[in-house]
Write a protein that holds these residues in place. Structure first.
Motif, PDB file in Angstrom:
ATOM      1  N   GLY A 118      -4.772  -4.375  -5.116  1.00  0.00           N
ATOM      2  CA  GLY A 118      -4.463  -3.235  -5.451  1.00  0.00           C
ATOM      3  C   GLY A 118      -4.784  -3.014  -6.898  1.00  0.00           C
ATOM      4  N   ALA A 119      -4.162  -4.181  -7.678  1.00  0.00           N
ATOM      5  CA  ALA A 119      -4.294  -4.000  -9.352  1.00  0.00           C
ATOM      6  C   ALA A 119      -5.756  -3.944  -9.608  1.00  0.00           C
ATOM      7  N   ALA A 120      -6.665  -4.543  -8.795  1.00  0.00           N
ATOM      8  CA  ALA A 120      -8.195  -4.650  -9.143  1.00  0.00           C
ATOM      9  C   ALA A 120      -8.695  -3.221  -8.825  1.00  0.00           C
ATOM     10  N   MET A 121      -8.139  -2.589  -8.052  1.00  0.00           N
ATOM     11  CA  MET A 121      -8.593  -1.033  -7.607  1.00  0.00           C
ATOM     12  C   MET A 121      -7.986   0.019  -8.594  1.00  0.00           C
ATOM     13  N   ARG A 122      -6.711  -0.160  -9.025  1.00  0.00           N
ATOM     14  CA  ARG A 122      -6.334   0.732  -9.758  1.00  0.00           C
ATOM     15  C   ARG A 122      -6.837   0.834 -11.330  1.00  0.00           C
ATOM     16  N   GLU A 123      -7.292  -0.327 -11.969  1.00  0.00           N
ATOM     17  CA  GLU A 123      -7.551  -0.681 -13.081  1.00  0.00           C
ATOM     18  C   GLU A 123      -8.827   0.179 -13.528  1.00  0.00           C
ATOM     19  N   PRO A 124      -9.919   0.199 -12.691  1.00  0.00           N
ATOM     20  CA  PRO A 124     -10.977   1.034 -12.792  1.00  0.00           C
ATOM     21  C   PRO A 124     -11.095   2.279 -12.413  1.00  0.00           C
ATOM     22  N   GLY A 125     -10.005   2.507 -11.601  1.00  0.00           N
ATOM     23  CA  GLY A 125     -10.071   3.768 -10.835  1.00  0.00           C
ATOM     24  C   GLY A 125     -11.034   3.974  -9.871  1.00  0.00           C
ATOM     25  N   ALA A 126     -10.899   3.169  -8.811  1.00  0.00           N
ATOM     26  CA  ALA A 126     -12.034   2.773  -7.893  1.00  0.00           C
ATOM     27  C   ALA A 126     -11.937   4.391  -7.011  1.00  0.00           C
ATOM     28  N   GLU A 127     -13.290   4.578  -6.789  1.00  0.00           N
ATOM     29  CA  GLU A 127     -13.409   5.753  -6.136  1.00  0.00           C
ATOM     30  C   GLU A 127     -13.820   5.286  -4.508  1.00  0.00           C
ATOM     31  N   VAL A 128     -14.266   4.341  -4.469  1.00  0.00           N
ATOM     32  CA  VAL A 128     -14.158   3.635  -2.887  1.00  0.00           C
ATOM     33  C   VAL A 128     -14.346   2.239  -2.802  1.00  0.00           C
ATOM     34  N   VAL A 129     -13.681   1.601  -1.747  1.00  0.00           N
ATOM     35  CA  VAL A 129     -13.830   0.083  -1.514  1.00  0.00           C
ATOM     36  C   VAL A 129     -14.588  -0.242  -0.362  1.00  0.00           C
ATOM     37  N   VAL A 130     -15.620  -1.045  -0.478  1.00  0.00           N
ATOM     38  CA  VAL A 130     -16.322  -1.629   0.484  1.00  0.00           C
ATOM     39  C   VAL A 130     -15.852  -2.964   0.932  1.00  0.00           C
ATOM     40  N   GLY A 131     -15.844  -3.329   2.434  1.00  0.00           N
ATOM     41  CA  GLY A 131     -15.423  -4.456   2.575  1.00  0.00           C
ATOM     42  C   GLY A 131     -16.447  -5.065   3.624  1.00  0.00           C
ATOM     43  N   PHE A 132     -16.812  -6.489   3.493  1.00  0.00           N
ATOM     44  CA  PHE A 132     -17.583  -6.942   4.264  1.00  0.00           C
ATOM     45  C   PHE A 132     -17.009  -8.135   5.348  1.00  0.00           C
ATOM     46  N   GLY A 133     -15.926  -8.320   5.291  1.00  0.00           N
ATOM     47  CA  GLY A 133     -15.012  -9.240   6.096  1.00  0.00           C
ATOM     48  C   GLY A 133     -14.693 -10.661   5.387  1.00  0.00           C
ATOM     49  N   GLY A 134     -14.158 -11.546   6.118  1.00  0.00           N
ATOM     50  CA  GLY A 134     -13.708 -12.636   5.374  1.00  0.00           C
ATOM     51  C   GLY A 134     -12.317 -12.615   4.785  1.00  0.00           C
ATOM     52  N   TYR A 135     -11.569 -13.707   4.454  1.00  0.00           N
ATOM     53  CA  TYR A 135     -10.349 -13.615   3.922  1.00  0.00           C
ATOM     54  C   TYR A 135      -9.867 -12.603   3.114  1.00  0.00           C
ATOM     55  N   VAL A 136     -10.887 -12.344   2.184  1.00  0.00           N
ATOM     56  CA  VAL A 136     -10.408 -11.357   1.149  1.00  0.00           C
ATOM     57  C   VAL A 136     -10.397  -9.988   1.535  1.00  0.00           C
ATOM     58  N   SER A 137     -11.178  -9.549   2.683  1.00  0.00           N
ATOM     59  CA  SER A 137     -11.123  -8.306   2.822  1.00  0.00           C
ATOM     60  C   SER A 137     -10.050  -7.668   3.564  1.00  0.00           C
ATOM     61  N   THR A 138      -9.156  -8.343   4.247  1.00  0.00           N
ATOM     62  CA  THR A 138      -7.871  -7.889   4.814  1.00  0.00           C
ATOM     63  C   THR A 138      -6.881  -7.309   3.855  1.00  0.00           C
ATOM     64  N   PRO A 139      -6.635  -7.874   2.742  1.00  0.00           N
ATOM     65  CA  PRO A 139      -5.785  -7.608   1.456  1.00  0.00           C
ATOM     66  C   PRO A 139      -6.378  -6.236   0.964  1.00  0.00           C
ATOM     67  N   ALA A 140      -7.782  -6.212   0.697  1.00  0.00           N
ATOM     68  CA  ALA A 140      -8.378  -5.336   0.144  1.00  0.00           C
ATOM     69  C   ALA A 140      -8.521  -4.001   1.037  1.00  0.00           C
ATOM     70  N   TYR A 141      -8.456  -4.068   2.433  1.00  0.00           N
ATOM     71  CA  TYR A 141      -8.247  -3.147   3.246  1.00  0.00           C
ATOM     72  C   TYR A 141      -7.064  -2.558   3.279  1.00  0.00           C
ATOM     73  N   LEU A 142      -5.906  -3.226   3.197  1.00  0.00           N
ATOM     74  CA  LEU A 142      -4.714  -2.642   3.252  1.00  0.00           C
ATOM     75  C   LEU A 142      -4.017  -2.194   1.724  1.00  0.00           C
ATOM     76  N   ALA A 143      -4.737  -2.640   0.797  1.00  0.00           N
ATOM     77  CA  ALA A 143      -4.586  -2.057  -0.551  1.00  0.00           C
ATOM     78  C   ALA A 143      -5.250  -0.570  -0.580  1.00  0.00           C
ATOM     79  N   ALA A 144      -6.481  -0.552  -0.028  1.00  0.00           N
ATOM     80  CA  ALA A 144      -7.370   0.860  -0.122  1.00  0.00           C
ATOM     81  C   ALA A 144      -6.454   1.825   0.678  1.00  0.00           C
ATOM     82  N   ARG A 145      -5.765   1.377   1.721  1.00  0.00           N
ATOM     83  CA  ARG A 145      -5.138   2.323   2.655  1.00  0.00           C
ATOM     84  C   ARG A 145      -3.819   2.557   1.903  1.00  0.00           C
TER      85      ARG A 145
END
Length: 362
Positions: free
Chosen positions: A86-113
Motif C-alpha cells: 500500500g505504501a508503494a502505491m500511495r507514494e506515486p499516486g498509482a492509477e492502476v495496479v497490475v498483478g501477475f501472480g506469485g507471492y507478492v501479488s496477494t498483498p498487492a491485490y489486497l492493498a489495491a482493494r
C-alpha cells in the motif's frame, strides 16, 4: 496515465510478461512512473534492475497448505506485506495496479482493494494459481493467456512477450543465428531447453544420447540451466553438440532451431507458438498439472507433440526425437500449425486492458 504499479515475481514466468508490459506502457506513455513490486529472493531481484527498472521489495508471504505454525503467523506477515504494498502505491499516486501472480501479488491485490485503486490481474497458466484466483474476485479486469483459463471477467490477451521474441522472423534470421552460435546453417538443428532453471530429466536423456544425435548429423543446442552443464561425450561426426548453461539470447536459439524439445511452462509454450517453432513438449510432472493444460491448444492444432516425463530417456531420444528432427516435411507442417495458434501482440492487448482499468471503463 502517469503512474502504474506492477506486481509479480518468483519465476521468469511471472517476471517476463511483467517486464514486457512495463516496456509497452512506457512506450505508450513517456514519463510514466513504473513501480515494480517483488521479493528480495526471486528472479525479479536480478531481472528487473537489468531491464532498467527499480524493484520495490515486499515481504514474501507463502500461503500454508497445511495447519502448521506458519498458519498462525500468516495474519501478521500478510498485514506487513499489505502495508508495504500500500505504501508503494500511495507514494506515486498509482492509477492502476497490475498483478501477475506469485507471492507478492496477494498483498498487492489486497492493498489495491483497500485503497480503491483499479486492479488488473494477468494469469499466465491455463490453470490459475491461488493468488490470481483471489485477485480475479476483486476486479472486472482479468487478462488470460489461454481461452480455457477458468477465471471470472476474463479477457483473452495472450502472453506479453519481449520484443526480441515477438518480432522474430525465424526464416530470415536462421543463417545469422546459426553462425553466431557456431553452427552450420545448412544442417538440421535441435534446441533442448528446460527453462531458466533447466530440467534434469531432459539433461540426462540428451546427455546419454549425445553421440547418437551427432552421428545422425544433427546439431544440438542444449540449454541446461546454470550449474547443470556437462561435457558431451561425442565422437567426430557430421553433427555438433553445444552446451549452454543459460541462453542470453534465446531468440538466436529459436531462429536456428528446426525443432525444440522443452518443458511446457506458459511462457515457453507462448514463445514457441508465436514464432512458429515445432516442438516436443514434456510437462513438468509436479504442481497442479498446469503445464499439461498450457500445451493443449498447440498440441491440438498439430504444432507440437506432448510426451510424458516418465517416457523421456536416451532411447526415446534416439527412437523419437532423431527421426522427427530429420523429417523436413512434418516439421514444416508443424511450424504452420504452431504459428496459427500463436499470439504476438499479447503486450498490446494487456496494455489496452490496463488503460481501460485506469479509466474505469468496462
Amino acid at each position: 496515465m502517469r503512474s502504474v504499479v506492477l506486481a509479480g515475481g518468483g519465476t521468469a514466468g511471472h517476471v517476463s510478461p511483467l517486464l514486457a508490459l512495463a516496456d509497452t506502457l512506457v512506450d505508450r506513455h513517456p514519463g510514466l512512473d513504473v513501480v515494480i513490486l517483488g521479493t528480495e529472493s526471486g528472479l525479479e531481484a536480478d531481472l528487473v534492475p537489468a531491464r532498467g527498472y527499480e524493484l520495490t521489495t515486499v515481504p514474501k508471504v507463502p500461503m500454508p497448505r497445511r495447519p502448521t505454525g506458519d498458519l498462525l503467523r500468516l495474519p501478521g506477515r500478510l498485514k506487513a506485506a499489505v502495508d508495504a504494498a500500500g505504501a508503494a502505491m500511495r507514494e506515486p499516486g498509482a492509477e492502476v495496479v497490475v498483478g501477475f501472480g506469485g507471492y507478492v501479488s496477494t498483498p498487492a491485490y489486497l492493498a489495491a482493494r483497500r485503497l480503491a485503486v483499479p486492479l488488473v490481474v494477468h494469469e499466465q497458466n491455463a490453470r490459475p494459481g491461488l493468488a490470481n484466483r483471489l485477485g480475479a474476485r476483486l476486479t472486472r479486469y482479468v487478462g488470460v493467456t489461454f481461452a480455457s483459463t477458468p477465471l471470472p471477467h476474463s479477457t483473452l490477451t495472450g502472453m506479453p512477450l519481449r520484443e526480441q521474441i515477438r518480432t522474430l522472423d525465424r526464416t530470415t534470421r536462421r543463417t545469422e543465428a546459426a553462425r553466431e552460435l557456431g553452427l552450420d546453417p545448412g544442417r538440421p538443428t535441435l534446441l533442448v531447453t528446460g527453462g531458466s532453471l533447466g530440467a534434469q530429466r531432459l539433461n540426462d536423456a540428451f546427455a546419454g544420447a549425445a553421440s547418437s544425435l551427432v552421428a545422425a548429423g544433427l546439431q544440438v543446442v542444449h540449454v541446461t540451466g546454470r550449474g547443470k552443464e556437462f561435457e558431451p561425450e561425442v565422437p567426430t561426426g557430421p553433427g555438433r553438440y553445444v552446451v549452454l548453461p543459460y541462453a542470453e539470447r534465446m531468440e538466436l536459439c529459436l531462429a536456428a532451431a528446426d525443432l525444440v524439445v522443452a518443458r511446457s511452462g506458459a511462457n515457453t509454450v507462448c514463445e514457441l507458438s508465436a514464432v512458429g517453432a515445432p516442438s516436443v513438449l514434456v510437462p513438468l510432472p509436479i504442481g497442479n498439472g498446469e503445464q499439461r493444460l498450457n500445451a493443449h491448444d498447440v498440441v491440438a492444432a498439430g504444432g507440437a507433440i506432448l510426451v510424458e516425463d516418465a517416457a523421456v530417456d536416451s532411447q526415446w531420444v534416439v527412437d523419437v526425437v532423431v527421426p522427427l528432427a530429420l523429417d523436413d516435411e512434418r516439421l514444416a507442417a508443424m511450424s504452420v500449425a504452431a504459428a496459427a495458434v500463436g499470439v504476438r501482440d499479447g503486450h498490446e492487448r494487456l496494455a489496452d486492458l490496463v488503460e481501460r482499468a485506469a479509466r474505469r471503463v468496462t
